[in-house]
Design an enzyme around this catalytic site. Sequence first.
Site, mmCIF file in Angstrom:
data_model
loop_
_atom_site.group_PDB
_atom_site.id
_atom_site.type_symbol
_atom_site.label_atom_id
_atom_site.label_comp_id
_atom_site.label_asym_id
_atom_site.label_seq_id
_atom_site.Cartn_x
_atom_site.Cartn_y
_atom_site.Cartn_z
ATOM 1 N N LYS A 247 -9.439 4.231 -19.551
ATOM 2 C CA LYS A 247 -9.749 4.461 -21.089
ATOM 3 C C LYS A 247 -8.847 4.498 -21.899
ATOM 4 O O LYS A 247 -8.245 3.369 -22.113
ATOM 5 C CB LYS A 247 -10.572 5.960 -20.924
ATOM 6 N N TYR B 285 -17.642 14.470 -16.452
ATOM 7 C CA TYR B 285 -18.063 13.102 -16.302
ATOM 8 C C TYR B 285 -19.114 12.872 -15.188
ATOM 9 O O TYR B 285 -18.840 13.485 -14.087
ATOM 10 C CB TYR B 285 -16.815 12.101 -16.143
ATOM 11 N N ASP C 298 -8.892 17.505 -16.285
ATOM 12 C CA ASP C 298 -9.152 15.830 -16.500
ATOM 13 C C ASP C 298 -8.863 15.761 -18.149
ATOM 14 O O ASP C 298 -9.631 16.113 -18.862
ATOM 15 C CB ASP C 298 -10.775 15.513 -16.160
ATOM 16 N N ARG D 110 0.617 -1.128 0.072
ATOM 17 C CA ARG D 110 -0.058 0.123 -0.120
ATOM 18 C C ARG D 110 0.819 1.251 0.016
ATOM 19 O O ARG D 110 0.349 2.437 -0.406
ATOM 20 C CB ARG D 110 -0.825 -0.045 1.282
HETATM 21 C C1 LIG Z 1 -14.604 7.429 -16.792
HETATM 22 C C2 LIG Z 1 -14.294 8.942 -16.567
HETATM 23 C C3 LIG Z 1 -13.816 9.185 -15.207
HETATM 24 C C4 LIG Z 1 -13.708 8.021 -13.944
HETATM 25 O O1 LIG Z 1 -12.915 7.091 -14.170
HETATM 26 P P1 LIG Z 1 -13.097 5.471 -13.613
HETATM 27 O O2 LIG Z 1 -11.575 4.962 -14.162
HETATM 28 O O3 LIG Z 1 -14.377 4.877 -14.152
HETATM 29 O O4 LIG Z 1 -13.197 5.684 -12.154
HETATM 30 C C5 LIG Z 1 -13.432 10.406 -14.788
HETATM 31 N N1 LIG Z 1 -13.317 11.270 -15.755
HETATM 32 C C6 LIG Z 1 -13.647 11.200 -17.186
HETATM 33 C C7 LIG Z 1 -13.424 12.117 -18.133
HETATM 34 C C8 LIG Z 1 -13.944 9.785 -17.541
HETATM 35 O O5 LIG Z 1 -14.462 9.447 -18.661
#
Ligand SMILES: *Cc1c(COP(=O)(O)O)cnc(C)c1O
Length: 412
Positions: free
Chosen positions: A221, A131, A196, A77
Site C-alpha cells: 500500500k 483487513y 497493523d 532465502r
Molecule cells: C492489504 C492489507 C493487508 C494484506 O496485505 P497484502 O500485501 O495484500 O498481503 C493487511 N492489512 C491491511 C490493513 C491491508 O490493507
Amino acid sequence: MDTASMGAHDAVRTAPRALATEAVHAGRDDLARQGLHAPPIDLSTTYPSYDSRGEAARIDAFAATGADPDGPPVYGRLGNPTVARFETALARLEGSEAAVAFASGMAALSAVLLVRASMGLRHVVAVRPLYGCSDHLLTAGLLGSEVTWTDPAGIAEALRPDTGLVIVESPANPTLAEVDLRAVAHACGSVPLLVDNTFATPVLQRPAEQGARLVLHSATKYLGGHGDVLAGVVACDEEFAGRLRQVRFATGGVLHPLAGYLLLRGLSTLPVRVRAASANAAELAHRLAADPRVTRVHYPRIGGAMVSFEIHGDPHEVIAGVRLITPAVSLGSVDTLIQHPASISHRIVDADDRRGAGVSDRLLRMSVGLEDVDDLWSDLDQALKRLETAPTALRCSPPHPHPSKQIHPAAQ
Ligand SMILES: *Cc1c(COP(=O)(O)O)cnc(C)c1O
C-alpha cells in the site's frame, strides 16, 4: 557485491535525524563511500564462498538467534542485501530496532502467528474490524490459531495463559475506526501487541512509541506507494526479528530483491505523498459530509489519505459511475481508488460479523491519491448523481437532505 549494506548502516549514523531525512537516507548511508548514488540491486540467489567452515559457523549462528548473518550472504532465502536496505530504512522510520520483510502483508502476518504458535501460544485476541483476509486467517484458524474477538475495553479480560498475540488495526480497514494504542498496549501486559499500521504509515503514527511490540505493514500500500509491488514487513525488536527471520527462512515467504528496491525508492517520497494525499482526503471528507446524498463520512482524527462514506441508495451505482477514480481494491497508490468493502475487500468475512464490526453494506472505501482535488470531486459528484436517477436507489431511500450531518471521526 553489496555486503556493506548488511547491518553496517548504524555505524555511520551520527545525530538523530527527522523522519523526512530518514526517508531519503536510511538504508543508503554507505552508498557514497562505495562511490554509488542509487542503491544496487543484488539479484543473486546464491553466493560463492571458498570458506565453508566460515559459512557453517554463520549458519549455526543464524539457527541459534536468527540474527542477520555477519559477513557475505549465503543464500537468497536467508537474506538479501537489497531487501536489507529496505528493512533498515523502515525500522528507522518506525523507530524500532529491526524490520523483517516478506512477500506480502499476509505472509508477514502468517510469520508472526507461526512464531507464537511454535512457542505453544496459539490463542490470539483481536479487535474488529481488521483487513478482510487478516480476519479470515484468524477466524478460519488456517495456521492453527484460535481467536477471541473483543473490543479494546475487553482485551485484558480476554487474555489467557496461552495468548500469544493481541492484534489491532488503527485506523482500521475499512471503517477507519481508531483505537487508543497506549491504552491497548497497557491492557496487553506482557503479551505482544501487533498494530497493523498500513493505513497511518510512520508519517502519521509510530505505534512502537506507544507500546506496540510489533508493527505490521502491507507494504503493498503506502510504503511502495505506486501500486506495483506486493510486499509485507514487520518492524519490531531484534529478538522477535530473529524469530521472524528463522520462520521466513524455513517457510520461504521472502521478498524479491526488485521489490525491495522499489520499496526503498517508495519510502523516499512517503512523507510528501502521505501529506499531499491526506490534504486531498480531508477536503473530500469535508465536501462529502456536506452532501445530501451521503449519510455518513468516516475520517480519522489522525488524518490520512483514506476516506470511507455511506450513501443513500446503491453503492454499486457509484462504483459503476466513476471515470477518473479507479474502481479497484487495494489502496495507497498515487492515484485514487474506490471499492465496496462488502463486495470486495471484506467479502470473505461472514456477513453478520462484517456488519457487527460496523462495515455497512452501504459503505464505500476510497484511497485518495495525488490528483487535483477539484477533479476528484467532479468525478465523485457525477458518480453520486447516478443515485438520484437509479430507480432502485429511489426505492431504497429517498434523497432527503441531511444538512446537519457531521464527519464521523470513528474512534472507539
Ligand atoms: C492489504 C492489507 C493487508 C494484506 O496485505 P497484502 O500485501 O495484500 O498481503 C493487511 N492489512 C491491511 C490493513 C491491508 O490493507
